[in-house]
Design an enzyme around this catalytic site. Structure first.
Site, PDB file in Angstrom:
ATOM      1  N   GLY A   1       0.842  -1.202   0.000  1.00  0.00           N
ATOM      2  CA  GLY A   1       0.000   0.000   0.000  1.00  0.00           C
ATOM      3  C   GLY A   1       0.872   1.244   0.000  1.00  0.00           C
TER       4      GLY A   1
ATOM      5  N   ASP B   1       5.341  -5.123   5.786  1.00  0.00           N
ATOM      6  CA  ASP B   1       5.681  -6.470   6.183  1.00  0.00           C
ATOM      7  C   ASP B   1       5.753  -7.484   5.036  1.00  0.00           C
ATOM      8  OD1 ASP B   1       6.247  -7.523   8.668  1.00  0.00           O
ATOM      9  OD2 ASP B   1       4.393  -8.707   8.616  1.00  0.00           O
TER      10      ASP B   1
ATOM     11  N   THR C   1       4.535   2.201   5.606  1.00  0.00           N
ATOM     12  CA  THR C   1       3.136   1.767   5.651  1.00  0.00           C
ATOM     13  C   THR C   1       2.383   2.631   6.656  1.00  0.00           C
ATOM     14  OG1 THR C   1       1.612   0.030   6.397  1.00  0.00           O
ATOM     15  CG2 THR C   1       3.845  -0.116   7.229  1.00  0.00           C
TER      16      THR C   1
ATOM     17  N   ASP D   1       0.171   1.645   8.459  1.00  0.00           N
ATOM     18  CA  ASP D   1      -0.282   0.804   9.578  1.00  0.00           C
ATOM     19  C   ASP D   1       0.616   0.882  10.819  1.00  0.00           C
ATOM     20  OD1 ASP D   1      -2.302   0.044   7.921  1.00  0.00           O
ATOM     21  OD2 ASP D   1      -1.504  -1.949   7.476  1.00  0.00           O
TER      22      ASP D   1
ATOM     23  N   ASP E   1       2.968  -1.078  11.821  1.00  0.00           N
ATOM     24  CA  ASP E   1       2.916  -2.401  12.458  1.00  0.00           C
ATOM     25  C   ASP E   1       4.201  -3.189  12.208  1.00  0.00           C
ATOM     26  OD1 ASP E   1       2.554  -2.736   9.734  1.00  0.00           O
ATOM     27  OD2 ASP E   1       0.993  -4.242   9.920  1.00  0.00           O
TER      28      ASP E   1
ATOM     29  N   ARG F   1     -25.338  12.140  19.116  1.00  0.00           N
ATOM     30  CA  ARG F   1     -25.308  10.836  18.446  1.00  0.00           C
ATOM     31  C   ARG F   1     -24.099   9.960  18.827  1.00  0.00           C
ATOM     32  NH1 ARG F   1     -26.877  13.357  12.573  1.00  0.00           N
ATOM     33  NH2 ARG F   1     -29.125  13.037  12.755  1.00  0.00           N
TER      34      ARG F   1
ATOM     35  N   ARG G   1      -5.762  -3.581   8.191  1.00  0.00           N
ATOM     36  CA  ARG G   1      -6.302  -4.918   7.956  1.00  0.00           C
ATOM     37  C   ARG G   1      -5.815  -5.900   9.022  1.00  0.00           C
ATOM     38  NH1 ARG G   1      -4.707  -6.412   2.353  1.00  0.00           N
ATOM     39  NH2 ARG G   1      -6.327  -5.029   1.622  1.00  0.00           N
TER      40      ARG G   1
ATOM     41  N   ALA H   1     -11.666   9.196  22.016  1.00  0.00           N
ATOM     42  CA  ALA H   1     -12.818   8.360  21.649  1.00  0.00           C
ATOM     43  C   ALA H   1     -13.267   7.531  22.852  1.00  0.00           C
ATOM     44  CB  ALA H   1     -12.437   7.446  20.496  1.00  0.00           C
TER      45      ALA H   1
ATOM     46  N   ARG I   1      -4.636   7.389   3.091  1.00  0.00           N
ATOM     47  CA  ARG I   1      -3.382   7.032   2.412  1.00  0.00           C
ATOM     48  C   ARG I   1      -2.857   8.160   1.539  1.00  0.00           C
ATOM     49  NH1 ARG I   1      -3.811   1.086   1.090  1.00  0.00           N
ATOM     50  NH2 ARG I   1      -3.413   1.599  -1.062  1.00  0.00           N
TER      51      ARG I   1
HETATM   52  O1  F6P Z   1      -1.210  -1.841   4.268  1.00  0.00           O
HETATM   53  C1  F6P Z   1      -1.730  -0.583   4.270  1.00  0.00           C
HETATM   54  C2  F6P Z   1      -3.227  -0.605   4.068  1.00  0.00           C
HETATM   55  O2  F6P Z   1      -3.663   0.725   3.850  1.00  0.00           O
HETATM   56  C3  F6P Z   1      -4.034  -1.243   5.177  1.00  0.00           C
HETATM   57  O3  F6P Z   1      -4.267  -0.397   6.268  1.00  0.00           O
HETATM   58  C4  F6P Z   1      -5.296  -1.601   4.447  1.00  0.00           C
HETATM   59  O4  F6P Z   1      -5.965  -2.641   5.101  1.00  0.00           O
HETATM   60  C5  F6P Z   1      -4.795  -2.018   3.113  1.00  0.00           C
HETATM   61  O5  F6P Z   1      -3.572  -1.347   2.917  1.00  0.00           O
HETATM   62  C6  F6P Z   1      -5.721  -1.723   1.969  1.00  0.00           C
HETATM   63  O6  F6P Z   1      -5.154  -2.190   0.806  1.00  0.00           O
HETATM   64  P1  F6P Z   1      -5.680  -1.908  -0.656  1.00  0.00           P
HETATM   65  O7  F6P Z   1      -5.383  -0.467  -0.959  1.00  0.00           O
HETATM   66  O8  F6P Z   1      -4.913  -2.830  -1.499  1.00  0.00           O
HETATM   67  O9  F6P Z   1      -7.148  -2.147  -0.624  1.00  0.00           O
END
Ligand code: F6P
Length: 319
Positions: A11, A103, A126, A128, A130, A163, A172, A187, A253
């Site tokens: 991504g 990863d 990334t 994420d 992670d 609300r 993901r 939150a 993104r």
């Molecule tokens: O790995 C980065 C990420 O943005 C995740 O957070 C997300 O689940 C995934 O890519 C989405 O991937 P795609 O753009 O291929 O749908």
């Protein structure tokens, strides 16, 4: 080392362009040629090289996405696909490869390093965040700021109407972006893939909050745990409060990289070249306690989980 290749994979993440710029300019500074591989592992398999000079990377520091483009290419897991790609790659006589990605990209990078005898250095990119071996991955800060900005806005309308809002953020396999968004926005609830959740408890806590005088409730859910629509359904059978949902999706993104991501990308891009020239291989450059560190491309995922658990605990004890 006379000639290296670089690619972006997985991504896209804001900051990949500044990382590419740092790789190309740092290499050029010491007289090393750089070739970019277009479309990540797909371009690697096709030998889709493009020469990158200091000029070709000018004007990209502030641009989101990646000028080399990126691709998800699961076929690279197949040995015969890798063997064919190796033959094409070797024709270019490249002395090392820098992979900017997450990863999955590093799993591919590890195989290239081990099977092709090509030194590979990874740069974590990334949204994420992670990846064990670095406190921050490139793109995370920008994505987090986008999510925080969105939730701050949602909060205004949530309060006005009293609300419950469910906001779905990316991730993901990781809840880091979700829990950090929850922490930054105060939150009420955060739902992530790393830990179990219980809707009876979640709705009970929210109702208690309203009883104490709260005028809204915000639930942040990581897409890898469940969807915002599934959460809404569960709330509606347990509460009569009005509910709405927002899926932030790929908005997180895009956009111009934050100043933090530009600095991180420049440091790690530069370090990747520096370490590759020093003979490092099969490693990722990361930032730990503001120092550049190296860790093996093959890493222990549980460390990323522990970081999310720590953030969850922080959220729970301060909300
Ligand atoms: O790995 C980065 C990420 O943005 C995740 O957070 C997300 O689940 C995934 O890519 C989405 O991937 P795609 O753009 O291929 O749908």
């Amino acid at each position: 080392v006379k000639r290296i290749a670089v690619m972006t994979s997985g991504g896209d993440a804001a900051g990949m362009n500044p990382a590419l710029r740092a790789v190309v300019r740092s290499a050029h500074y010491v007289g090393v040629e750089v070739f970019g591989l277009r479309r990540g592992f797909a371009g690697l398999c096709e030998g889709d090289f493009q020469e990158l000079t200091p000029k070709t990377v000018s004007g990209i520091l502030q641009r989101g996405g990646t000028i080399l483009r990126t691709f998800r290419h699961p076929e690279f897991k197949e040995k015969q696909v890798r063997d064919a790609a190796a033959e094409i790659f070797h024709q270019k006589q490249v002395d090392g490869l820098i992979i900017i990605g997450g990863d999955g990209s590093f799993r591919g990078g590890h195989l290239i390093d081990a099977e092709w005898n090509v030194p590979v250095v990874g740069v974590p990119g990334t949204i994420d965040n992670d990846i064990p071996g670095t406190d921050y991955s490139i793109g995370y800060d920008t994505a987090l700021n986008i999510a925080v900005d969105a939730v701050d806005k949602i909060r205004d309308t949530a309060t006005s109407h009293g609300r419950i809002f469910v906001v779905e953020v990316m991730g993901r396999n990781s809840g880091m972006l979700a829990v950090a968004t929850g922490l930054c926005c105060g939150a009420e609830e955060v739902i992530v893939p790393e830990t179990p959740y219980n809707f009876d408890e979640i709705v009970h806590d929210i109702e208690q909050g309203y009883n104490r005088g709260k005028q809204h409730a915000i639930i942040i859910v990581a897409e890898g745990a469940t969807s915002a629509s599934a959460v809404i359904e569960q709330i509606r059978v347990r509460s009569t409060k009005e509910t709405r949902m927002v899926v932030l999706g790929h908005v997180q993104r895009g956009g111009s990289p934050s100043a933090f991501d530009r600095i991180l990308a420049t440091r790690l891009g530069h370090a990747a070249v520096d370490r590759l020239l020093d003979g490092a291989r099969g490693v990722m450059v990361g930032l730990k306690a503001n120092e550049v560190v190296l860790t093996p491309l093959k890493k222990d995922r549980n460390k990323a989980r522990a970081a999310v658990e720590y953030m969850l605990e922080l959220h729970h004890s301060t909300r």
